[in-house]
Design an enzyme around this catalytic site. Structure first.
Site, mmCIF file in Angstrom:
data_model
loop_
_atom_site.group_PDB
_atom_site.id
_atom_site.type_symbol
_atom_site.label_atom_id
_atom_site.label_comp_id
_atom_site.label_asym_id
_atom_site.label_seq_id
_atom_site.Cartn_x
_atom_site.Cartn_y
_atom_site.Cartn_z
ATOM 1 N N HIS A 207 -6.722 -9.767 3.160
ATOM 2 C CA HIS A 207 -6.040 -10.251 1.964
ATOM 3 C C HIS A 207 -5.724 -11.731 2.147
ATOM 4 O O HIS A 207 -5.050 -12.080 3.128
ATOM 5 C CB HIS A 207 -4.721 -9.509 1.754
ATOM 6 C CG HIS A 207 -4.859 -8.032 1.679
ATOM 7 N ND1 HIS A 207 -4.845 -7.225 2.794
ATOM 8 C CD2 HIS A 207 -5.011 -7.217 0.614
ATOM 9 C CE1 HIS A 207 -4.977 -5.965 2.416
ATOM 10 N NE2 HIS A 207 -5.085 -5.930 1.101
ATOM 11 N N HIS B 210 -4.159 -5.824 -6.416
ATOM 12 C CA HIS B 210 -3.948 -7.028 -5.623
ATOM 13 C C HIS B 210 -5.276 -7.590 -5.139
ATOM 14 O O HIS B 210 -6.313 -6.939 -5.222
ATOM 15 C CB HIS B 210 -2.999 -6.763 -4.452
ATOM 16 C CG HIS B 210 -3.474 -5.721 -3.495
ATOM 17 N ND1 HIS B 210 -3.357 -4.368 -3.723
ATOM 18 C CD2 HIS B 210 -4.084 -5.830 -2.287
ATOM 19 C CE1 HIS B 210 -3.852 -3.692 -2.709
ATOM 20 N NE2 HIS B 210 -4.308 -4.565 -1.824
ATOM 21 N N HIS C 39 0.835 -1.200 0.000
ATOM 22 C CA HIS C 39 0.000 0.000 0.000
ATOM 23 C C HIS C 39 0.872 1.254 0.000
ATOM 24 O O HIS C 39 1.643 1.480 0.925
ATOM 25 C CB HIS C 39 -0.947 0.002 1.201
ATOM 26 C CG HIS C 39 -1.940 -1.114 1.148
ATOM 27 N ND1 HIS C 39 -1.767 -2.273 1.864
ATOM 28 C CD2 HIS C 39 -3.088 -1.257 0.455
ATOM 29 C CE1 HIS C 39 -2.785 -3.087 1.606
ATOM 30 N NE2 HIS C 39 -3.598 -2.496 0.760
ATOM 31 N N CYS D 222 -12.156 -6.528 6.497
ATOM 32 C CA CYS D 222 -11.582 -6.812 5.183
ATOM 33 C C CYS D 222 -10.251 -7.504 5.403
ATOM 34 O O CYS D 222 -9.740 -7.555 6.516
ATOM 35 C CB CYS D 222 -11.352 -5.526 4.390
ATOM 36 S SG CYS D 222 -12.847 -4.614 4.008
ATOM 37 N N GLU E 121 -5.711 2.526 -2.362
ATOM 38 C CA GLU E 121 -6.170 1.141 -2.383
ATOM 39 C C GLU E 121 -6.476 0.814 -3.837
ATOM 40 O O GLU E 121 -7.061 1.636 -4.553
ATOM 41 C CB GLU E 121 -7.439 0.958 -1.543
ATOM 42 C CG GLU E 121 -7.215 1.018 -0.056
ATOM 43 C CD GLU E 121 -6.628 -0.262 0.521
ATOM 44 O OE1 GLU E 121 -6.187 -1.153 -0.233
ATOM 45 O OE2 GLU E 121 -6.588 -0.357 1.750
ATOM 46 N N GLU F 116 -9.187 -9.748 13.657
ATOM 47 C CA GLU F 116 -9.674 -8.375 13.834
ATOM 48 C C GLU F 116 -10.738 -8.264 14.915
ATOM 49 O O GLU F 116 -10.788 -7.275 15.639
ATOM 50 C CB GLU F 116 -10.244 -7.826 12.515
ATOM 51 C CG GLU F 116 -9.184 -7.543 11.487
ATOM 52 C CD GLU F 116 -9.671 -6.699 10.343
ATOM 53 O OE1 GLU F 116 -10.651 -5.933 10.506
ATOM 54 O OE2 GLU F 116 -9.066 -6.797 9.266
ATOM 55 N N TRP G 14 -15.169 1.907 0.093
ATOM 56 C CA TRP G 14 -15.602 0.594 -0.374
ATOM 57 C C TRP G 14 -16.946 0.206 0.217
ATOM 58 O O TRP G 14 -17.760 -0.401 -0.479
ATOM 59 C CB TRP G 14 -14.531 -0.470 -0.117
ATOM 60 C CG TRP G 14 -14.103 -0.642 1.307
ATOM 61 C CD1 TRP G 14 -14.652 -1.482 2.242
ATOM 62 C CD2 TRP G 14 -13.028 0.035 1.959
ATOM 63 N NE1 TRP G 14 -13.976 -1.350 3.441
ATOM 64 C CE2 TRP G 14 -12.965 -0.436 3.295
ATOM 65 C CE3 TRP G 14 -12.098 0.988 1.550
ATOM 66 C CZ2 TRP G 14 -12.029 0.018 4.216
ATOM 67 C CZ3 TRP G 14 -11.165 1.432 2.468
ATOM 68 C CH2 TRP G 14 -11.132 0.949 3.774
ATOM 69 N N GLU H 97 -7.811 -2.663 -5.393
ATOM 70 C CA GLU H 97 -8.106 -4.041 -5.055
ATOM 71 C C GLU H 97 -9.198 -4.667 -5.916
ATOM 72 O O GLU H 97 -10.213 -4.043 -6.195
ATOM 73 C CB GLU H 97 -8.548 -4.125 -3.587
ATOM 74 C CG GLU H 97 -7.465 -3.696 -2.615
ATOM 75 C CD GLU H 97 -7.870 -3.798 -1.165
ATOM 76 O OE1 GLU H 97 -6.956 -3.942 -0.333
ATOM 77 O OE2 GLU H 97 -9.072 -3.749 -0.846
ATOM 78 N N TYR I 205 -12.215 -1.958 -6.710
ATOM 79 C CA TYR I 205 -12.247 -0.510 -6.505
ATOM 80 C C TYR I 205 -10.832 0.045 -6.413
ATOM 81 O O TYR I 205 -9.869 -0.685 -6.159
ATOM 82 C CB TYR I 205 -13.040 -0.136 -5.254
ATOM 83 C CG TYR I 205 -12.330 -0.431 -3.964
ATOM 84 C CD1 TYR I 205 -11.635 0.574 -3.288
ATOM 85 C CD2 TYR I 205 -12.333 -1.709 -3.413
ATOM 86 C CE1 TYR I 205 -10.971 0.307 -2.101
ATOM 87 C CE2 TYR I 205 -11.671 -1.978 -2.235
ATOM 88 C CZ TYR I 205 -10.988 -0.963 -1.591
ATOM 89 O OH TYR I 205 -10.322 -1.232 -0.428
#
Length: 191
Positions: free
Chosen positions: A76, A39, A32, A74, A121, A94, A168, A123, A111
């Site tokens: 990855h 990604h 980032h 969110c 971002e 989280e 998002w 992604e 987005y």
């Protein structure tokens, strides 16, 4: 899979080419920037048995969009990590939350957005829903606070003050707006 915490710098994200096919991996803490490469990510909306949606306020220490309200979480997936496994891993990390009934909502969501600090971002970010099992116990490095809200109340709040929410989330709710309300309330049971 990557262990969170002290090995955070070892977490890797999957880089994608223009056709959204894997094209390598990069450490998460390096990916980032002002010119973030495309990604793979995911976004998850969590509901409870009463039909409420979990929204979280990002920790003030987050590198991007600190302090804004967003969907539950969110993340990855790592290289070769199934998205469902990554979703379960991030829910636990989280939110200290067990989840089930993971279902796709917006499988082609993507987005690009730049926050106030200039970090971008970029992604391909399929969106999922899941059902909470129990109550969250948020990780303060990730989540400042959380609320369970009715889906209609969330939609009204996002419409009235989109600047207070992650971009998002705003765009996801726009795409979900034409769908039946139950899409976030009653995730389909896995076959």
């Amino acid at each position: 899979m990557v262990i969170e915490g002290s090995t955070r710098s070892l977490e890797r994200v999957v880089l994608l080419d223009d056709e959204r096919k894997p094209a390598g991996a990069m450490p998460k803490h390096l990916v980032h920037s002002e010119k973030t490469p495309l990604h793979l990510a995911f976004s998850c909306h969590v509901v409870d048995d009463d039909g409420r949606v979990l929204v979280t306020r990002r920790a003030l220490s987050k590198a991007t969009w600190p302090g804004v309200w967003t969907n539950a979480f969110c993340g990855h997936p790592g290289p070769d990590e199934p998205i469902d496994s990554a979703i379960v891993r991030r829910a636990e990390h989280e939110l200290g939350l067990a989840i089930d009934r993971i279902e796709p909502l917006l499988p082609d969501f993507a987005y690009r957005a730049t926050d106030a600090s200039g970090v971008e971002e970029n992604e391909f970010c399929p969106v999922y829903s899941a059902r909470a099992i129990g109550d969250p116990a948020p990780n303060p490095d990730e989540v400042q606070e959380y609320r369970w809200v009715q889906p209609d109340d969330l939609a009204r709040a996002v419409h009235a003050a989109p600047w207070a929410f992650s971009p998002w989330l705003v765009w996801q709710l726009d795409e979900l707006a034409g769908r039946p309300r139950t899409v976030l309330i009653e995730p389909r049971r896995s076959q």
